[in-house]
Design a protein around this motif. Structure first.
Motif, PDB file in Angstrom:
ATOM      1  N   GLY A  16       0.722  -0.448  -0.368  1.00 52.75           N
ATOM      2  CA  GLY A  16      -0.431  -0.203   0.226  1.00 52.75           C
ATOM      3  C   GLY A  16       0.888   1.424  -0.402  1.00 52.75           C
ATOM      4  O   GLY A  16      -0.234   2.131   0.485  1.00 52.75           O
ATOM      5  N   ARG A  17       2.056   1.239  -0.128  1.00 50.89           N
ATOM      6  CA  ARG A  17       2.675   2.421  -0.389  1.00 50.89           C
ATOM      7  C   ARG A  17       3.222   2.767  -1.984  1.00 50.89           C
ATOM      8  O   ARG A  17       3.367   2.216  -2.958  1.00 50.89           O
ATOM      9  N   ARG A  18       3.649   4.125  -1.748  1.00 55.43           N
ATOM     10  CA  ARG A  18       4.193   4.242  -3.121  1.00 55.43           C
ATOM     11  C   ARG A  18       5.548   4.347  -3.142  1.00 55.43           C
ATOM     12  O   ARG A  18       6.326   5.297  -2.340  1.00 55.43           O
ATOM     13  N   LEU A  19       6.481   4.134  -4.536  1.00 50.88           N
ATOM     14  CA  LEU A  19       7.913   4.434  -4.034  1.00 50.88           C
ATOM     15  C   LEU A  19       8.006   6.326  -4.116  1.00 50.88           C
ATOM     16  O   LEU A  19       7.357   7.023  -4.786  1.00 50.88           O
ATOM     17  N   ILE A  26      -3.446   5.357 -15.046  1.00 53.77           N
ATOM     18  CA  ILE A  26      -3.521   6.347 -14.995  1.00 53.77           C
ATOM     19  C   ILE A  26      -4.210   7.839 -14.820  1.00 53.77           C
ATOM     20  O   ILE A  26      -4.731   7.314 -16.400  1.00 53.77           O
ATOM     21  N   ARG A  27      -4.980   8.324 -14.596  1.00 52.45           N
ATOM     22  CA  ARG A  27      -6.004   8.861 -14.967  1.00 52.45           C
ATOM     23  C   ARG A  27      -5.499  10.472 -14.437  1.00 52.45           C
ATOM     24  O   ARG A  27      -5.495  10.955 -13.679  1.00 52.45           O
ATOM     25  N   VAL A  28      -5.449  11.410 -15.713  1.00 53.58           N
ATOM     26  CA  VAL A  28      -4.716  12.261 -14.498  1.00 53.58           C
ATOM     27  C   VAL A  28      -5.784  13.901 -15.294  1.00 53.58           C
ATOM     28  O   VAL A  28      -6.703  13.672 -16.538  1.00 53.58           O
ATOM     29  N   VAL A  57      -5.327  13.422  -9.653  1.00 54.06           N
ATOM     30  CA  VAL A  57      -4.581  12.202  -9.883  1.00 54.06           C
ATOM     31  C   VAL A  57      -5.127  10.831  -9.858  1.00 54.06           C
ATOM     32  O   VAL A  57      -5.565  11.168  -8.267  1.00 54.06           O
ATOM     33  N   GLU A  58      -5.265   9.878 -10.249  1.00 51.61           N
ATOM     34  CA  GLU A  58      -5.602   8.936 -10.290  1.00 51.61           C
ATOM     35  C   GLU A  58      -4.890   7.906 -10.669  1.00 51.61           C
ATOM     36  O   GLU A  58      -4.249   8.141 -11.740  1.00 51.61           O
ATOM     37  N   ALA A  59      -4.604   6.760 -10.045  1.00 47.43           N
ATOM     38  CA  ALA A  59      -2.911   5.721 -10.544  1.00 47.43           C
ATOM     39  C   ALA A  59      -3.784   4.453  -9.575  1.00 47.43           C
ATOM     40  O   ALA A  59      -4.227   4.908  -8.368  1.00 47.43           O
ATOM     41  N   VAL A  60      -3.675   3.618  -9.932  1.00 41.73           N
ATOM     42  CA  VAL A  60      -3.399   2.258  -9.836  1.00 41.73           C
ATOM     43  C   VAL A  60      -2.131   2.250  -8.765  1.00 41.73           C
ATOM     44  O   VAL A  60      -1.264   2.889  -9.132  1.00 41.73           O
ATOM     45  N   VAL A  64      -4.478  10.335  -5.605  1.00 41.99           N
ATOM     46  CA  VAL A  64      -3.221   9.931  -5.378  1.00 41.99           C
ATOM     47  C   VAL A  64      -3.316  11.591  -5.086  1.00 41.99           C
ATOM     48  O   VAL A  64      -2.923  12.561  -5.835  1.00 41.99           O
ATOM     49  N   PRO A  65      -2.518  12.071  -4.302  1.00 48.27           N
ATOM     50  CA  PRO A  65      -2.267  13.478  -3.633  1.00 48.27           C
ATOM     51  C   PRO A  65      -1.773  13.912  -4.288  1.00 48.27           C
ATOM     52  O   PRO A  65      -0.295  13.681  -4.499  1.00 48.27           O
TER      53      PRO A  65
END
Length: 459
Positions: free
Chosen positions: A6-9, A136-138, A114-117, A446-447
Motif C-alpha cells: 500500500g505504499r508508493r516509491l 493513470i488518469r489525470v 490524479v488517479e492511479a493504480v 493520488v495526493p
C-alpha cells in the motif's frame, strides 16, 4: 511501494533528470511542439476561432492555450498485464509538471487531479479497444504536462513488459523459483527498473496462485528500489582461473565467501556435467563431514552444496547424454541430461567410503542438492520441461524476460489519450474515433497538494 504494502516509491528513488525532463529533452518532438504552441497562444490571449464547439459554450471565454484535459494511460496486452512503472510515472509527473517563467520552473502538479493504480496489480484485457482500463488518469492544464507523455509511457511500458514476462515464466514453471538473469542483455541503467518489475511479478504470482517463489537477482542494482541484494554462483571465468578444476574452484569459493551465499556449482565447463558434478559433491562433502566430525557445524555450513547448474551450449551434446533419436533433442540442457544428473546425484553417496553413522546424513546431503538449469529458457521450453516432469528445482532465465514481440504476445506498449476537455464548468468527451474514457476499479486518488480536488484549477 506496491499493492502488496500500500505504499508508493518516493520520487527520490528514481534519480530523475528533472532539468531535461522539464525541458522536453526526453520527449517526442511533437509533444514539445504542442506544449510550446499552447504556451504561445496563452501569452497572446488567443481565443478559440474554430468550429465544432458544443452548444452553450462561450467561445470568447475559451483560452485554448490554457485548455484543461483528462488524459488516461493504458495498455492492451492480452489476457492480462502485471502493472509496473506507475510509481515512476507518477514521480515524473509530480516533479516535472509545470512551466517556465523568466527562466524559473513553476511546478503546478498540485493543481492537478490524479488517479492511479498501485504497482503489482493484475489487469485483465479482453481485446476490445473500447474496454481499456486506465492505470493513470489525470485532469489538468495540458501544456503543463504535455512533454511528459513520452517518458511516462516508457516507464510503464518497460516495467510492465518485464513484470508480465516474469509472471508467465513463473506460471510455466509451476511456481518454482526463477533466477533473474537478464542484466547482461540490457543497458546497465535499466537494472533497477527491471529488478523492481521482477520483484512485483514474483509477489503477484505468489498472491494470485498461493505460491512461495523466492526472489533471486544477480546484481545489487536490480534490488536498489526494494532492498534486494544480488547473489551469484561461480562463473566459467572463475573455473578457468583454477585451470579447469571445478571442484577446487568450489572449495575455495566455499572457504572464502560468506556462508549466506548459496554454493551453486557451474558444471558444464568440460561439457561433462555428470562427471564434474560428482567430483564437486565428493570434495565438498569430505570437507563438510570433516568439519562436523571436528564439532565445527558453522565451518561445516560452508560446505553445504546448495545446487549445481548445467549451462550447456545449445550447439553441444553433453558427454553424459548418449545419442538417441533426433540429434537436436540431445543438445544443450535437455531433459535426459537433467534426469541423468538427478539420478547420479541421489546415488553419489554410495560411491563414498563412509562409516555406518554417516550413511543416512550423506544420503540426505546428496538429495538436498538442487538442480538449477540455464541457457535459453523461455515459457514454452519451461512448460515442456514441467510437462515431462524433469527434476528441475530452479530455472535461470535471461533474454526471455525482456522479450518485446507482438507476434509472441510479449509486447506491453502503453498509450496515453486525451479523452475529455474542460469547456467552462463542463467536461466534454473529446477522443479520437475508436477511443473513449475507460474505467478501472483499481484507480485511487493520488495526493497532489490540492486542498479540494473538486475545485476549479487556478493558475
Amino acid at each position: 511501494m506496491s499493492v502488496f504494502d500500500g505504499r508508493r516509491l518516493p520520487p527520490s528513488t528514481f534519480k530523475l533528470d528533472t532539468d531535461r525532463l522539464q525541458s522536453g529533452w526526453y520527449s517526442d518532438k511533437y509533444f514539445l511542439n504542442i506544449a510550446l504552441l499552447l504556451r504561445d497562444l496563452a501569452a497572446t490571449g488567443y481565443r478559440f476561432e474554430g468550429s465544432g464547439a458544443p452548444e452553450g459554450i462561450d467561445l470568447e471565454a475559451l483560452c485554448t492555450g490554457d485548455i484543461e484535459v483528462e488524459m488516461q494511460w493504458f495498455t492492451r496486452r492480452q489476457p492480462f498485464s502485471v502493472i509496473a512503472g506507475v510509481d515512476e510515472a507518477l514521480a515524473i509527473l509530480r516533479e516535472n509538471t509545470g512551466y517556465y517563467q523568466q527562466g524559473n520552473f513553476i511546478n503546478t502538479f498540485e493543481c492537478m487531479q490524479v488517479e492511479a493504480v498501485q504497482d503489482g496489480i493484475l489487469l485483465k484485457y479482453d481485446g476490445d479497444a473500447a474496454n481499456v482500463a486506465p492505470v493513470i488518469r489525470v485532469r489538468g492544464r495540458y501544456r503543463d504536462f504535455a512533454v511528459l507523455e513520452t517518458p511516462t509511457l516508457g516507464a510503464l511500458t518497460d516495467a510492465t513488459r518485464v513484470a508480465t514476462n516474469v509472471y508467465n515464466v513463473l506460471d510455466a514453471a509451476n511456481g518454482k523459483d526463477v533466477q533473474f538473469f537478464p542484466a547482461r542483455f540490457a543497458h546497465y541503467k535499466l537494472q533497477a527498473l527491471h529488478g523492481y518489475a521482477y520483484s512485483l511479478a514474483v509477489q503477484a504470482y505468489n498472491s494470485a496462485r498461493g505460491g512461495h517463489s523466492g526472489l533471486f537477482i544477480s546484481t545489487d542494482e536490480q534490488g536498489a528500489w526494494w532492498g534486494g541484494r544480488g547473489g551469484g554462483t561461480v562463473a566459467h571465468a572463475a573455473i578457468a582461473c583454477f585451470l579447469g578444476d571445478m571442484a577446487e574452484a568450489m572449495l575455495q569459493f566455499a572457504c572464502h565467501r560468506p556462508t549466506e551465499m548459496p554454493r551453486i556449482a557451474l558444471v558444464d565447463f568440460h561439457n561433462d556435467c555428470l562427471d564434474d558434478t560428482l567430483k564437486v559433491m565428493r570434495r565438498m562433502f569430505e570437507r563438510y563431514r570433516a568439519a562436523m566430525d571436528a564439532g565445527k557445524p558453522e565451518e561445516a555450513a560452508r560446505y553445504v552444496l546448495y545446487g549445481v547448474r548445467p549451462d550447456t551450449s545449445g550447439s553441444l551434446r553433453d558427454a553424459s547424454v548418449p545419442p538417441l533419436g533426433d540429434p537436436k533433442l540431445d543438445l544443450g540442457v535437455n531433459p535426459r541430461l537433467v534426469h541423468n544428473l538427478r539420478d547420479a546425484m541421489n546415488a553419489a553417496w554410495q560411491q563414498w567410503d563412509l562409516p555406518p553413522e554417516w550413511m543416512v546424513p550423506a544420503q540426505s546431503w546428496c538429495r538436498s542438492v538442487k538442480i538449477v538449469v540455464t541457457g535459453g529458457f523461455d515459457p514454452e521450453r519451461i512448460h515442456r520441461f514441467e510437462q515431462l516432469k524433469v527434476p528441475v528445482d530452479i530455472y535461470g532465465v535471461g533474454t526471455a524476460l525482456l522479450s518485446n514481440c507482438a507476434q509472441c504476445g510479449t509486447n506491453n506498449d502503453f498509450t496515453a489519450d486525451i479523452v475529455r476537455v474542460k469547456l467552462g464548468d463542463q467536461w466534454i468527451d473529446m477522443a479520437k474515433v475508436g477511443r473513449k474514457a475507460g474505467t478501472n476499479p483499481w484507480l485511487e486518488a493520488v495526493p497532489t497538494g490540492r486542498q479540494d480536488s473538486a475545485k476549479n484549477i487556478s493558475y
